[in-house]
Design a protein around this motif. Structure first.
Motif, PDB file in Angstrom:
ATOM      1  N   UNK A 128      -5.655   1.965 127.015  1.00 28.90           N
ATOM      2  CA  UNK A 128      -7.070   1.806 126.707  1.00 28.90           C
ATOM      3  C   UNK A 128      -7.536   0.368 126.934  1.00 28.90           C
ATOM      4  N   UNK A 129      -8.852   0.159 127.046  1.00 25.98           N
ATOM      5  CA  UNK A 129      -9.338  -1.205 127.302  1.00 25.98           C
ATOM      6  C   UNK A 129      -8.884  -2.209 126.241  1.00 25.98           C
ATOM      7  N   UNK A 130      -8.970  -1.814 124.980  1.00 23.79           N
ATOM      8  CA  UNK A 130      -8.537  -2.699 123.900  1.00 23.79           C
ATOM      9  C   UNK A 130      -7.345  -2.075 123.179  1.00 23.79           C
ATOM     10  N   UNK A 131      -6.429  -2.916 122.781  1.00 26.80           N
ATOM     11  CA  UNK A 131      -5.250  -2.480 122.018  1.00 26.80           C
ATOM     12  C   UNK A 131      -4.502  -1.326 122.677  1.00 26.80           C
ATOM     13  N   UNK A 132      -4.044  -1.499 123.924  1.00 29.73           N
ATOM     14  CA  UNK A 132      -3.287  -0.424 124.578  1.00 29.73           C
ATOM     15  C   UNK A 132      -2.014  -0.115 123.787  1.00 29.73           C
ATOM     16  N   UNK A 133      -1.686   1.182 123.728  1.00 30.10           N
ATOM     17  CA  UNK A 133      -0.512   1.620 122.956  1.00 30.10           C
ATOM     18  C   UNK A 133       0.729   1.566 123.842  1.00 30.10           C
ATOM     19  N   UNK A 134       1.134   0.373 124.198  1.00 34.45           N
ATOM     20  CA  UNK A 134       2.237   0.202 125.149  1.00 34.45           C
ATOM     21  C   UNK A 134       3.541   0.809 124.638  1.00 34.45           C
ATOM     22  N   UNK A 135       3.735   0.835 123.337  1.00 35.55           N
ATOM     23  CA  UNK A 135       4.994   1.323 122.790  1.00 35.55           C
ATOM     24  C   UNK A 135       5.258   2.780 123.055  1.00 35.55           C
ATOM     25  N   UNK A 136       4.194   3.582 123.255  1.00 32.52           N
ATOM     26  CA  UNK A 136       4.392   5.017 123.505  1.00 32.52           C
ATOM     27  C   UNK A 136       3.980   5.411 124.925  1.00 32.52           C
ATOM     28  N   UNK A 137       3.796   4.426 125.792  1.00 33.15           N
ATOM     29  CA  UNK A 137       3.364   4.700 127.165  1.00 33.15           C
ATOM     30  C   UNK A 137       4.553   5.166 128.004  1.00 33.15           C
ATOM     31  N   UNK A 138       4.410   6.239 128.773  1.00 32.97           N
ATOM     32  CA  UNK A 138       5.512   6.707 129.622  1.00 32.97           C
ATOM     33  C   UNK A 138       5.872   5.715 130.733  1.00 32.97           C
ATOM     34  N   UNK A 139       4.954   4.784 131.016  1.00 33.31           N
ATOM     35  CA  UNK A 139       5.219   3.773 132.032  1.00 33.31           C
ATOM     36  C   UNK A 139       5.462   2.387 131.410  1.00 33.31           C
ATOM     37  N   UNK A 140       5.858   2.323 130.166  1.00 36.76           N
ATOM     38  CA  UNK A 140       6.023   1.028 129.513  1.00 36.76           C
ATOM     39  C   UNK A 140       7.106   0.173 130.184  1.00 36.76           C
ATOM     40  N   UNK A 141       8.199   0.781 130.633  1.00 32.72           N
ATOM     41  CA  UNK A 141       9.283  -0.013 131.216  1.00 32.72           C
ATOM     42  C   UNK A 141       8.918  -0.617 132.567  1.00 32.72           C
TER      43      UNK A 141
END
Length: 352
Positions: free
Chosen positions: A198-211
């Motif tokens: 999301x534009x603000x506060x992206x939820x990187x911890x649960x993103x399937x592309x975090x790595x």
């Protein structure tokens, strides 16, 4: 570490199969259902510069009232414009009708699957054509809306500001488009941007592309995508004239097809300009200035409408517009700025 693009798109599809948003125009993933091109097209037109939350109710009303493209093509212009009232960007409603009629007249009521053929239809640009081709026909076209731009900018840590970055972002998006399930992939990457990246506060911890996300690794996700600063919007001024006859009828006019709010029902107004407006009442009457103004923001400017009200006799003859009987007038048929003016004036006229 480099990641294979096929692995990335498969990873995203696995996530989408579990977390896809439920939309009234979608075929759920892995359901075996096929998306209806008519519903996909209508949703994409409505979603241009408008949120999903705002669109859902309009989409349901339109498809209930006009369930096929042939039904919509046969609709009265005024009925379609009235149903669209409040959704904004009213040229979309005019193009919706033009496109429906072109599909009926030129394509035997069947939306073409071909991207180039879609581009020739009224109101369909490169993004909408790609979305319809991918989602409705499962063709390997690449969608690039604001959500996808943000995802690509962060995934690849691209700092070129928008809109100059669009070609670069498109190249990266095309590399990831899944050839086996392009429709689901298009919706998956848009969902990722809408719900996780999301534009603000992206939820990187649960993103399937975090790595593989370079912006997450470099700590730059929150500042992307970068954008070229916009010029301040000017303020334009105008006067809205709201007249009501003693029998309850309201004086309204249909705005010209071309121009802002084209084809919509509204109050007679002066022109809208940055200079103080010159008075232009639609009929002779004892006009009263309201101590409030209707304020509304359009894409390119802020509008401030002063409001003049009058109660007039039944034999009043306006120079423009026509009186609409009270039982045929629905404030909900008005575009937002006109409804704001009505709300401010209604109490005054009702008590006069």
């Amino acid at each position: 570490m480099r990641y294979d693009t096929a692995d990335l798109s498969d990873t995203l599809l696995d996530w989408y199969d579990r977390h896809a948003r439920q939309m009234p125009w979608r075929a759920p993933p892995l359901s075996g259902q096929k998306a209806d091109p008519y519903r996909v097209w209508m949703s994409e037109v409505m979603l241009q510069q408008t949120t999903v939350a705002a669109v859902k109710a309009y989409f349901e009303r339109f498809t209930n009232r006009w369930p096929t493209v042939r039904d919509l093509a046969a609709a009265e212009d005024a009925d379609v414009m009235a149903e669209w009232a409040g959704l904004g960007y009213y040229a979309r409603a005019r193009n919706l009708l033009k496109c429906a009629r072109a599909v009926v007249a030129d394509h035997d009521s069947v939306f073409p699957a071909d991207h180039d053929a879609l581009l020739k239809l009224p109101g369909i640009g490169p993004y909408t054509a790609a979305a319809i081709s991918a989602i409705a026909f499962d063709l390997p076209e690449t969608v690039l809306d604001g959500n996808v731009e943000r995802v690509m900018a962060r995934l690849h840590d691209i700092h070129t500001p928008l809109p100059a970055a669009k070609p670069e972002l498109m190249v990266e998006a095309q590399k990831l488009t899944n050839a086996k399930r392009p429709g689901d992939y298009a919706q998956a990457v848009m969902d990722l941007g809408a719900t996780i990246c999301t534009p603000r506060n992206p939820a990187c911890g649960i993103c399937p592309w975090r790595d593989p996300c370079l912006a997450r690794a470099n700590g730059t996700a929150a500042e992307l995508p970068k954008k070229t600063p916009k010029k301040p919007k000017p303020i334009r001024l105008g006067i809205a004239y709201i007249a009501r006859r003693t029998d309850g009828a309201w004086l309204l006019e249909t705005r010209p097809d071309k121009g802002l709010l084209g084809g919509m029902l509204g109050w007679p107004t002066t022109g809208w300009a940055e200079d103080a407006p010159q008075e232009a009442p639609p009929l002779g009457a004892d006009w009263h200035d309201l101590p409030a103004e209707a304020r509304h923001t359009f894409t390119h400017f802020h509008l401030r409408l002063a409001i003049c009200t009058a109660t007039v006799p039944q034999d009043a003859l306006p120079t423009r517009g026509q009186f609409i009987p009270q039982d045929r007038f629905r404030p909900s048929d008005l575009p937002t700025v006109m409804r704001k003016a009505f709300d401010l004036a209604h109490e005054t006229l009702r008590d006069s």
